[in-house]
Motif scaffolding. Structure first.
Motif, short mmCIF file in Angstrom:
data_model
loop_
_atom_site.label_atom_id
_atom_site.label_comp_id
_atom_site.label_asym_id
_atom_site.label_seq_id
_atom_site.Cartn_x
_atom_site.Cartn_y
_atom_site.Cartn_z
N TYR A 38 0.81 -1.22 0.00
CA TYR A 38 0.00 0.00 0.00
C TYR A 38 0.85 1.28 0.00
CZ TYR A 38 -3.22 -3.54 1.64
OH TYR A 38 -3.95 -4.70 1.79
N ARG A 39 1.69 1.45 -0.98
CA ARG A 39 2.52 2.66 -1.17
C ARG A 39 3.48 2.89 0.00
NH1 ARG A 39 -1.12 7.39 -3.65
NH2 ARG A 39 0.81 7.84 -4.76
N PRO A 56 8.75 1.28 -6.38
CA PRO A 56 7.72 1.93 -7.20
C PRO A 56 7.78 3.45 -7.03
CG PRO A 56 6.78 0.14 -5.88
CD PRO A 56 8.19 0.31 -5.43
N ASN A 57 7.57 4.17 -8.13
CA ASN A 57 7.75 5.62 -8.06
C ASN A 57 6.69 6.33 -7.25
OD1 ASN A 57 9.42 4.66 -10.12
ND2 ASN A 57 9.58 6.71 -10.94
N ASP A 58 5.59 5.61 -6.98
CA ASP A 58 4.49 6.32 -6.32
C ASP A 58 4.44 6.07 -4.81
OD1 ASP A 58 3.79 3.69 -6.34
OD2 ASP A 58 1.70 4.03 -6.94
N ILE A 59 5.53 5.54 -4.23
CA ILE A 59 5.46 5.28 -2.79
C ILE A 59 5.30 6.59 -2.01
CG2 ILE A 59 6.67 3.07 -2.70
CD1 ILE A 59 9.16 4.67 -1.91
N GLU A 60 4.57 6.48 -0.90
CA GLU A 60 4.36 7.66 -0.06
C GLU A 60 5.16 7.57 1.23
OE1 GLU A 60 0.18 8.11 0.55
OE2 GLU A 60 -0.08 9.04 -1.43
N TYR A 80 11.13 9.51 -6.10
CA TYR A 80 9.88 9.25 -5.36
C TYR A 80 9.19 10.56 -5.01
CZ TYR A 80 12.75 5.10 -4.99
OH TYR A 80 13.56 4.07 -5.29
N ASP A 82 6.21 11.44 -4.64
CA ASP A 82 5.00 11.47 -3.80
C ASP A 82 5.30 11.27 -2.32
OD1 ASP A 82 3.61 11.80 -6.09
OD2 ASP A 82 2.94 9.71 -6.24
N LYS A 84 5.74 11.15 1.39
CA LYS A 84 5.18 11.97 2.47
C LYS A 84 5.92 11.73 3.78
CE LYS A 84 0.57 13.28 1.22
NZ LYS A 84 0.15 12.54 0.00
N THR A 104 11.05 16.29 -3.48
CA THR A 104 10.05 15.67 -2.59
C THR A 104 9.45 16.73 -1.70
OG1 THR A 104 11.86 15.15 -1.09
CG2 THR A 104 11.10 13.38 -2.49
#
Ligand SMILES: *[C@@H]1O[C@H](CO)[C@@H](O)[C@H](O)[C@H]1NC(C)=O
Ligand SMILES: *[C@@H]1O[C@H](CO)[C@@H](O)[C@H](O)[C@H]1NC(C)=O
Ligand SMILES: *[C@@H]1O[C@H](CO)[C@@H](O)[C@H](O)[C@H]1NC(C)=O
Ligand SMILES: *[C@@H]1O[C@H](CO)[C@@H](O)[C@H](O)[C@H]1NC(C)=O
Ligand SMILES: *[C@@H]1O[C@H](CO)[C@@H](O)[C@H](O)[C@H]1NC(C)=O
Ligand SMILES: *[C@@H]1O[C@H](CO)[C@@H](O)[C@H](O)[C@H]1NC(C)=O
Ligand SMILES: *[C@@H]1O[C@H](CO)[C@@H](O)[C@H](O)[C@H]1NC(C)=O
Ligand SMILES: *[C@@H]1O[C@H](CO)[C@@H](O)[C@H](O)[C@H]1NC(C)=O
Ligand SMILES: *[C@@H]1O[C@H](CO)[C@@H](O)[C@H](O)[C@H]1NC(C)=O
Ligand SMILES: *[C@@H]1O[C@H](CO)[C@@H](O)[C@H](O)[C@H]1NC(C)=O
Ligand SMILES: *[C@@H]1O[C@H](CO)[C@@H](O)[C@H](O)[C@H]1NC(C)=O
Ligand SMILES: *[C@@H]1O[C@H](CO)[C@@H](O)[C@H](O)[C@H]1NC(C)=O
Length: 685
Positions: A38-39, A56-60, A80, A82, A84, A104
């Motif tokens: 889940y990211r 994955p490029n969309d990990i948070e 990365y 995204d 957070k 970031t």
């Protein structure tokens, strides 16, 4: 056409499959071994020296705890965008390059505990420019001093949670936190802070929680943080806590000043919302009793604006606490030096639920103080020097108490009916005082006397501790009308256990350590619910046989005079339920240890002191666990008595028989002749 769609379908499945492989756990792994779900990418404990590039490029959220990343740079994170949340604890991180976070910008949480940010804090501070929306930052254990902290925080305007625990901060200047207008929670535990400049926290208008535990603060003067809800000042060297004297409302709800050197009760804000006040482990007391009215008046010479003013102040007037303490629900004043409490002190705390006054020097205590504290549920007065508990004759409003501990005081007597109004009392600890229970029937002489204390008919009472009260309990005494589950009567003189008959059925725990006569008659059959029984230190010579029918879990038989236990059958109730039994310090007979085997073979029974269980073999004591061979042989001689007797007497008998036979054979003819002669004479024809 059909073939094309089949190919597309297969292609899609191929794309989807890797993700679905572990769809049930929602979890799979990257090439570098990081756990993905889940990211979130978790790459903890990998000996990594840089941020992995194959995620994955969309990990948070990226977790890099316990690795070996000494420096991070922009290219490593810009993959990365995204991100957070980034955790880099325990990496030995020394360098955060100034453009690290350029890609970031959405970073909201950054954990940098246990690194070496101090090594190049200038670049780190520059780097923080790109993450202005950072809300949570943890810089604990980074060797930071005040100047470094000032620099690091300069560009972080939206921080809400900041931890600076375990650093090297010694002073706090008013500019350190300038600009942190959004800060809600600040932790500065375990630094070396001895000075805080006035105004340091004033800009932090949203600050709710401030933790300054384990520092070296000597005093707090003019405390004015009206916005704070929680303030932790424990483990400092505070001698003095004083709030600003005005009528501004403070939001303070929880104040912890425990483990300091406070000499006076803190001067709290006049208006506040404190419901939990922790003051244990200080040196507080009230002083008015040491001085008379004259010697406690002090003249102050006040020089202000070129005019002088002399005013007289009664030093101890502060004891008439000016603050509104009616909101306090939990007050811990244990481990202090209180000898008395001033009039009206407790009376003002009308919301009190729990009051801890244990480990002080109180000599008297008036239960009537608590008349209006109707919500008070727990009162701990243990370890004081109280010789008198005063009670108002008509006081019936003291009903709410559930827990009352007066153990380890100097009480010699108590008002006889002191507990009769406490219908909700569940736990009562009177141990280590010189007290007597009322034994005679209700209505007998001396109903109003204070020579004994009446606990009969306390229906809610479950836990009663009477250890070391020097009580003599005989058959007359009773616990009539109680349904106790937990009773400690150790270190008393119990002459008859029939006094416990009324409550024996409900008891779960019973301690009779050092209190029984050695010739105790067997009385335990009614204790059907008993699980824990302590019979140690009683010189008992006989194991009460009825115990084998109970379902005990714990049994302590240490320091008695038992020579054996009557346990033959491992199917007895006791052996089925027993978990722990203590046996040492008994003169068990080495030749009668079969019961020990029964105990040891029953599997679930633990004998923690087995190594110390000894037995007596003709005045010699030895470990019962492994007896020497010769002792075992001697015991067989003793115990195999009848068989040995037979074995020994058999040769003698045989010899005797053989001799008899020889004699008979030798004199065979003589016998026959004599026989014939007799017969002939008798046949008289
Ligand atoms: C205050 O801080 C100390 C040390 O961390 C901690 O043990 C204590 O529980 C805290 N007090 C409260 C009320 O949380
Ligand atoms: C002292 O002077 C200041 C201004 O110089 C004034 O604000 C303050 O009220 C004066 N205090 C007294 C007690 O007169
Ligand atoms: C105090 O008095 C001196 C002269 O005695 C005067 O110069 C000074 O202005 C006064 N200060 C104040 C605050 O009144
Ligand atoms: C002196 O102090 C008292 C009490 O603090 C105050 O009531 C009074 O007004 C002061 N007098 C002067 C001249 O400042
Ligand atoms: C104290 O505060 C409570 C509630 O905050 C209020 O009801 C009560 O009247 C106050 N008592 C005094 C003496 O100011
Ligand atoms: C309890 O409250 C009543 C009524 O408010 C008051 O008259 C009485 O003095 C109070 N008792 C104590 C011990 O403060
Ligand atoms: C009563 O206080 C003493 C000393 O503080 C403590 O050891 C004991 O466990 C307390 N009793 C109960 C029932 O909590
Ligand atoms: C309480 O009652 C007893 C006898 O009824 C009486 O001797 C004693 O003086 C009373 N104590 C108080 C404080 O009223
Ligand atoms: C136990 O011994 C005492 C005297 O030492 C005696 O008075 C008492 O009756 C004995 N109790 C039993 C149950 O034998
Ligand atoms: C057990 O015997 C010893 C020595 O005879 C004695 O000091 C001790 O008081 C006895 N214990 C009890 C509970 O009777
Ligand atoms: C232990 O029991 C023996 C008899 O079995 C007795 O002579 C001895 O006095 C008892 N010891 C104690 C300490 O009671
Ligand atoms: C040990 O056993 C002997 C008999 O073998 C007995 O006379 C003696 O009293 C026992 N010692 C103790 C302390 O029970």
């Amino acid at each position: 056409m059909a073939i094309v769609s089949l190919w597309i379908l297969l292609g899609c499945m191929y794309l989807i499959l890797p993700c679905c492989k572990n769809a049930i756990e929602g979890q799979h792994f990257s090439q570098s071994g990081c756990k993905l779900s889940y990211r979130i990418a978790d790459c903890s404990h990998f000996q990594l020296t840089s941020v992995p590039k194959d995620l994955p490029n969309d990990i948070e959220e990226l977790v890099l705890v316990f690795n070996n990343i000494k420096r991070i740079t922009r290219p490593s994170l810009s993959l990365y965008p995204d991100l957070k949340s980034l955790s880099l604890q325990f990496n030995g991180l020394e360098l955060i390059e100034s453009d690290t976070f350029q890609g970031t910008k959405g970073l909201e949480s950054l954990s940098l505990q246990d690194n070496s940010i101090s090594t190049d804090y200038i670049q780190a501070s520059e780097a923080f420019r790109f993450i202005p929306s950072l809300k949570k930052l943890d810089l604990s254990r980074n060797g930071l001093n005040m100047n470094m902290v000032t620099a690091l925080l300069r560009n972080l305007k939206s921080l809400e949670y900041l931890s600076l625990d375990n650093n090297m901060i010694m002073r706090l200047e008013d500019s350190v936190f300038a600009g942190l207008h959004e800060l809600k929670q600040l932790s500065l535990q375990r630094n070396y802070i001895y000075e805080i400049e006035t105004g340091t926290f004033d800009h932090l208008v949203k600050l709710k929680t401030l933790n300054l535990a384990f520092n070296s603060l000597p005093c707090i003067v003019d405390f004015s943080l009206t916005q704070l809800q929680t303030l932790n000042l424990s483990f400092n060297q505070l001698e003095w806590f004083q709030s600003m004297e005005n009528d501004v409302e403070f939001q303070l709800e929880l104040l912890d000043i425990s483990h300091n050197m406070l000499l006076f009760f803190p001067l709290l804000p006049r208006l506040h919302h404190i419901h939990k006040l922790l003051l244990s482990e200080n040196r507080m007391r009230f002083y008015a009793d040491l001085f008379d009215a004259i010697s406690s008046t002090v003249d102050f010479l006040i020089i202000e604006n070129n005019s002088t003013n002399i005013s007289s102040i009664n030093l101890w007037e502060e004891e008439k606490i000016t603050s509104n303490i009616s909101t306090i629900q939990y007050l811990d004043m244990s481990h202090n030096h209180f000898t008395y409490l001033p009039d009206g002190f407790i009376e003002k705390m009308t919301s009190l639920i729990e009051l801890k006054l244990d480990w002080n020097c109180l000599e008297t205590f008036s239960i009537s103080h608590l008349e209006n504290a109707s919500s008070l549920a727990e009162l701990d007065l243990s370890y004081n020097k109280i010789s008198e508990l005063k009670i108002n004759n008509h006081s019936q409003s003291f009903l709410g108490l559930r827990y009352f501990n007066v153990s380890r005081n100097d009480l010699q007597m108590l008002p006889r009916h002191i507990f009769s109004g406490m219908n909700g009392l569940r736990t009562l600890d009177l141990s280590h005082n010189r007290l007597k229970l009322c034994c005679s029937q209700v209505g007998a002489v001396g109903v109003h006397g204070n020579d004994c204390v009446d606990i009969r008919h306390l229906t809610a009472l479950k836990n009663l501790y009477l250890s070391g009260c020097g009580m003599v309990l005989d058959a007359q005494c009773n616990f009539y009308g109680t349904t106790l589950t937990h009773l400690d009567l150790s270190d008393n003189h119990i002459q008859s256990l029939s006094s416990l008959q009324d409550t024996s059925r409900t008891l779960l725990f019973l301690s009779l350590r050092n209190s029984l006569p050695s010739n105790l008659s067997d009385v335990f059959s009614t204790y059907q619910n008993l699980r824990y029984l302590d019979l140690s230190e009683n010189n008992l010579t006989n194991f009460p046989r009825s115990l084998t029918g109970l379902t005990l879990k714990f049994l302590d038989l240490r320091k008695n005079n038992l020579t054996f236990l009557p346990l033959y059958d491992r199917y007895e109730n006791l052996l089925k339920t027993l978990n722990v039994v203590y046996l040492s310090k008994n003169p068990f007979d080495c030749c009668e240890l079969s019961w020990l085997d029964v105990l040891r073979k029953s599997g679930s029974i633990n004998i923690p002191d087995l190594l110390h269980v000894t037995c007596n073999f003709s005045h010699h004591f030895m470990s019962a666990q492994d007896l020497p061979l010769d002792v075992l042989h001697s015991c067989q001689w003793k115990t195999g008595g009848t068989l040995l007797y037979l074995l020994l007497t058999l040769p003698i008998c045989v010899t005797f028989l053989v001799a008899l036979l020889l004699v008979i054979l030798t004199f065979k003819d003589l016998f026959l002749q004599a026989l014939k002669r007799c017969c002939r004479r008798s046949t008289g024809y």
